[in-house]
Design a protein around this motif. Structure first.
Motif, mmCIF file in Angstrom:
data_model
loop_
_atom_site.group_PDB
_atom_site.id
_atom_site.type_symbol
_atom_site.label_atom_id
_atom_site.label_comp_id
_atom_site.label_asym_id
_atom_site.label_seq_id
_atom_site.Cartn_x
_atom_site.Cartn_y
_atom_site.Cartn_z
ATOM 1 N N TYR A 111 0.821 -1.214 0.000
ATOM 2 C CA TYR A 111 0.000 0.000 0.000
ATOM 3 C C TYR A 111 0.853 1.263 0.000
ATOM 4 C CZ TYR A 111 -4.523 -2.290 0.751
ATOM 5 O OH TYR A 111 -5.677 -3.025 0.603
ATOM 6 N N GLY A 112 1.987 1.226 0.672
ATOM 7 C CA GLY A 112 2.840 2.408 0.756
ATOM 8 C C GLY A 112 2.447 3.330 1.887
ATOM 9 N N PRO A 146 4.352 12.935 3.342
ATOM 10 C CA PRO A 146 4.362 13.999 4.350
ATOM 11 C C PRO A 146 4.705 15.366 3.766
ATOM 12 C CG PRO A 146 6.409 12.785 4.468
ATOM 13 C CD PRO A 146 5.571 12.098 3.412
ATOM 14 N N ASN A 147 5.157 15.398 2.513
ATOM 15 C CA ASN A 147 5.607 16.658 1.918
ATOM 16 C C ASN A 147 4.582 17.196 0.926
ATOM 17 O OD1 ASN A 147 8.185 16.568 3.248
ATOM 18 N ND2 ASN A 147 8.759 14.948 1.812
ATOM 19 N N ASN A 148 3.337 17.309 1.371
ATOM 20 C CA ASN A 148 2.301 17.856 0.502
ATOM 21 C C ASN A 148 2.615 19.291 0.143
ATOM 22 O OD1 ASN A 148 0.773 15.533 0.567
ATOM 23 N ND2 ASN A 148 -0.485 16.190 2.279
ATOM 24 N N ARG A 149 2.247 19.678 -1.072
ATOM 25 C CA ARG A 149 2.380 21.078 -1.455
ATOM 26 C C ARG A 149 1.373 21.905 -0.675
ATOM 27 N NH1 ARG A 149 1.169 20.834 -7.530
ATOM 28 N NH2 ARG A 149 -0.426 19.485 -6.667
ATOM 29 N N ASP A 150 1.634 23.204 -0.553
ATOM 30 C CA ASP A 150 0.759 24.065 0.220
ATOM 31 C C ASP A 150 -0.670 24.043 -0.302
ATOM 32 O OD1 ASP A 150 2.833 24.784 1.848
ATOM 33 O OD2 ASP A 150 3.290 26.645 0.769
ATOM 34 N N ASP A 151 -0.847 23.886 -1.613
ATOM 35 C CA ASP A 151 -2.190 23.900 -2.182
ATOM 36 C C ASP A 151 -2.708 22.494 -2.425
ATOM 37 O OD1 ASP A 151 -0.527 23.179 -4.243
ATOM 38 O OD2 ASP A 151 -1.532 24.378 -5.774
ATOM 39 N N GLY A 152 -2.010 21.499 -1.891
ATOM 40 C CA GLY A 152 -2.400 20.125 -2.152
ATOM 41 C C GLY A 152 -3.270 19.549 -1.063
ATOM 42 N N GLY A 153 -3.889 18.419 -1.383
ATOM 43 C CA GLY A 153 -4.692 17.713 -0.410
ATOM 44 C C GLY A 153 -3.906 16.552 0.178
ATOM 45 N N PRO A 154 -4.492 15.884 1.141
ATOM 46 C CA PRO A 154 -3.796 14.775 1.785
ATOM 47 C C PRO A 154 -3.586 13.616 0.821
ATOM 48 C CG PRO A 154 -6.089 14.862 2.469
ATOM 49 C CD PRO A 154 -5.839 16.109 1.682
ATOM 50 N N LYS A 155 -2.408 13.019 0.890
ATOM 51 C CA LYS A 155 -2.076 11.869 0.051
ATOM 52 C C LYS A 155 -1.820 10.683 0.983
ATOM 53 C CE LYS A 155 0.095 15.102 -3.169
ATOM 54 N NZ LYS A 155 1.352 15.537 -3.804
ATOM 55 N N MET A 156 -2.880 10.265 1.637
ATOM 56 C CA MET A 156 -2.754 9.251 2.665
ATOM 57 C C MET A 156 -2.941 7.862 2.068
ATOM 58 S SD MET A 156 -1.946 10.989 5.239
ATOM 59 C CE MET A 156 -2.023 9.682 6.457
ATOM 60 N N MET A 157 -1.839 7.201 1.758
ATOM 61 C CA MET A 157 -1.896 5.856 1.216
ATOM 62 C C MET A 157 -2.559 4.900 2.209
ATOM 63 S SD MET A 157 -0.388 6.569 -1.603
ATOM 64 C CE MET A 157 -0.048 4.979 -2.336
ATOM 65 N N GLU A 158 -2.352 5.184 3.496
ATOM 66 C CA GLU A 158 -2.915 4.321 4.529
ATOM 67 C C GLU A 158 -4.433 4.283 4.498
ATOM 68 O OE1 GLU A 158 1.013 6.026 6.094
ATOM 69 O OE2 GLU A 158 -0.735 6.740 4.981
ATOM 70 N N HIS A 159 -5.068 5.311 3.926
ATOM 71 C CA HIS A 159 -6.526 5.328 3.880
ATOM 72 C C HIS A 159 -7.091 4.244 2.962
ATOM 73 C CE1 HIS A 159 -7.111 9.720 5.457
ATOM 74 N NE2 HIS A 159 -6.616 8.896 6.349
ATOM 75 N N PHE A 160 -6.365 3.879 1.927
ATOM 76 C CA PHE A 160 -6.813 2.771 1.083
ATOM 77 C C PHE A 160 -6.870 1.475 1.901
ATOM 78 C CE2 PHE A 160 -4.940 5.709 -2.044
ATOM 79 C CZ PHE A 160 -5.964 5.780 -2.984
ATOM 80 N N LEU A 161 -5.843 1.260 2.703
ATOM 81 C CA LEU A 161 -5.792 0.071 3.540
ATOM 82 C C LEU A 161 -6.838 0.145 4.650
ATOM 83 C CD1 LEU A 161 -4.598 -2.573 4.490
ATOM 84 C CD2 LEU A 161 -2.690 -1.300 5.517
ATOM 85 N N ALA A 162 -6.989 1.313 5.259
ATOM 86 C CA ALA A 162 -7.991 1.468 6.312
ATOM 87 C C ALA A 162 -9.390 1.199 5.773
ATOM 88 C CB ALA A 162 -7.910 2.868 6.911
ATOM 89 N N THR A 187 -4.410 -0.037 -6.696
ATOM 90 C CA THR A 187 -4.193 -1.427 -7.087
ATOM 91 C C THR A 187 -3.967 -2.322 -5.866
ATOM 92 O OG1 THR A 187 -1.830 -0.974 -7.450
ATOM 93 C CG2 THR A 187 -3.294 -0.846 -9.363
ATOM 94 N N ALA A 188 -3.322 -1.776 -4.837
ATOM 95 C CA ALA A 188 -3.165 -2.557 -3.604
ATOM 96 C C ALA A 188 -4.526 -2.889 -3.016
ATOM 97 C CB ALA A 188 -2.312 -1.792 -2.603
ATOM 98 N N LEU A 189 -5.426 -1.911 -3.013
ATOM 99 C CA LEU A 189 -6.777 -2.129 -2.492
ATOM 100 C C LEU A 189 -7.524 -3.179 -3.310
ATOM 101 C CD1 LEU A 189 -9.271 -1.455 -0.758
ATOM 102 C CD2 LEU A 189 -9.729 0.439 -2.348
ATOM 103 N N LEU A 190 -7.505 -3.027 -4.636
ATOM 104 C CA LEU A 190 -8.254 -3.952 -5.490
ATOM 105 C C LEU A 190 -7.700 -5.374 -5.391
ATOM 106 C CD1 LEU A 190 -8.822 -1.787 -8.702
ATOM 107 C CD2 LEU A 190 -10.267 -2.021 -6.672
#
Length: 447
Positions: free
Chosen positions: A269-270, A274-290, A331-334
């Protein structure tokens, strides 16, 4: 209310602390106490099912021409810089930056002709299936709220509707969903709203101390219960027991604690960026697994918001960063759902609120384009390994099989055993409302 604090150092990218608070009896459930939510669900006469839906929302509207519907015969100011690659479905190509997904497109259905997108930067249509206007009194409820109302919980310790999309700064439109006219009893449980997963740990509060507070609450209410001839107050004890059960049961916290997985699964899953751009949204790979862990534990609907796709400028560099992450997490989720035998019961949908303009602007970006967009479906025991719909050579208009949001929602409801032709819910005026827009039926291509 008892406030239980979490880890003090966890913060979102806008600096808002993730510890904030979690109140026993509140649990961030749309403002309604947990006992109140449980009472409301009991009154509704709920059913039981193990079917579930995971909704992956891509906030901002991803550029369909650069991901799922590349136009290599179009002029350079339209076709972009990415190259298509073959998938394991003959004749189907997608962007070169989704190589893992390309190898498992036989487990997916690609819709290239979503044609009734609203013009708003909002998750509303992706979560309800309805346009923002007009709305009935109280507003349209999110898909997960409808499912919560109609089917209730599988396990009292696990909420039926869980949202893993945090509200933060200008990412407000990446919300998890609203209960609309169904009321806050059907609002999503949002573990990332205000507090983090750590907030569900009784830090410094033993179960004995928690029981003492529960006894105190019972003592305060004793006079009211004794004085109530109707028996209503005494009935509250049952729901209070369930409310405390959510906190004292390890099931929900265990589902949200992805560290319980083995190292190979975690690597697949990965980790979040942690280095999101100031205008970016969360890139939480763990949410796919959760999300997988939550539906396995008993949740019926889980929403996930991943990154930010509103690329009016520097579109291609932004996609080079985010598409590989989406490729890995999705793809990890699927694969995980398939390996665990959940692919027949758990439906997955991936989409944004609209597409992007065919023409690349002067800032190397694409602007809003509601006339057409793409969606990806997987699991749910549906027929996959196909493409539905097509667009013109510029990717600007649907030319084959225009698909409405309501048709996708009708299909998802059908996979849960809910008949959109028969089931209605009353709005705040008591008027019955169908679950999808008129004329929207489950898609025959999928079922």
């Amino acid at each position: 209310m008892l406030t239980i604090h979490g880890h003090k150092n966890a913060r979102f990218c806008d600096g808002v602390s993730r510890r904030d608070f979690l109140r026993i009896g509140g649990l961030a459930l749309g403002g309604l106490s947990l006992p109140g939510m449980l009472r409301a669900e009991a009154v509704s006469g709920v059913g039981r099912s193990h079917k579930a839906v995971i909704m992956i929302y891509l906030p901002g509207g991803p550029s369909h021409q650069d991901i799922f519907d590349l136009k290599m015969d179009a002029p350079s100011e339209i076709r972009g810089v990415f190259k298509p690659i073959a998938t394991n479905v003959p004749g189907l190509q997608i962007t070169e930056h989704l190589p893992k997904l390309a190898r498992m497109m036989d487990k997916c259905t690609l819709i290239r002709s979503m044609s009734d997108c609203d013009t708003r930067h909002d998750a509303f249509q992706c979560l309800t299936g309805h346009p923002f206007k007009p709305q009935p009194p109280g507003g349209w409820p999110a898909f997960g709220s409808v499912v919560s109302k109609l089917q209730g919980t599988i396990d009292p310790a696990v909420p039926s509707f869980v949202g893993l999309a945090p509200k933060m700064g200008h990412m407000e439109w990446a919300r998890c969903g609203e209960p609309g006219f169904l009321g806050v009893a059907c609002a999503p449980f949002e573990p990332n709203k205000g507090g983090g997963v750590e907030d569900m740990t009784l830090n410094g509060v033993t179960l004995d101390r928690l029981a003492d507070r529960r006894s105190l609450l019972a003592g305060i209410d004793k006079f009211q219960r004794d004085a109530d001839a109707s028996g209503l107050m005494s009935g509250l004890d049952t729901f209070d027991q369930q409310a405390f059960g959510v906190l004292t049961s390890s099931k929900l916290l265990h589902a949200l604690d992805v560290s319980q997985e083995g190292p190979r699964v975690l690597e697949r899953y990965g980790k979040g960026d942690p280095n999101n751009r100031d205008d970016g949204g969360p890139k939480m790979m763990e949410h796919f697994l959760a999300a997988r862990r939550l539906v396995e534990a008993g949740a019926r609907c889980v929403t996930v918001a991943f990154s930010r796709w509103d690329h009016h400028g520097d579109n291609f560099n932004a996609l080079r960063q985010d598409l590989p992450l989406l490729d890995q997490g999705l793809t990890a989720l699927l694969q995980d759902l398939h390996d665990r035998g959940l692919d027949q019961d758990v439906s997955v949908v991936v989409w944004g609120e609209f597409g992007r303009t065919p023409t690349i602007n002067k800032d190397a970006g694409r602007d809003h384009w509601p006339r057409v967009s793409c969606a990806l479906l997987a699991g749910g025991g549906m027929h996959h390994g196909q493409v539905i719909g097509a667009t013109d050579r510029l990717g600007g208009e649907a030319t084959e099989r225009p698909v409405r949001f309501g048709e996708v929602f009708a299909t998802l409801y059908q996979r849960l055993g809910i008949d959109v032709n028969k089931v209605t819910l009353n709005d705040l005026t008591g008027r019955p409302q169908y679950l999808v827009e008129p004329g929207c039926m489950p898609m025959k291509e999928l079922i």
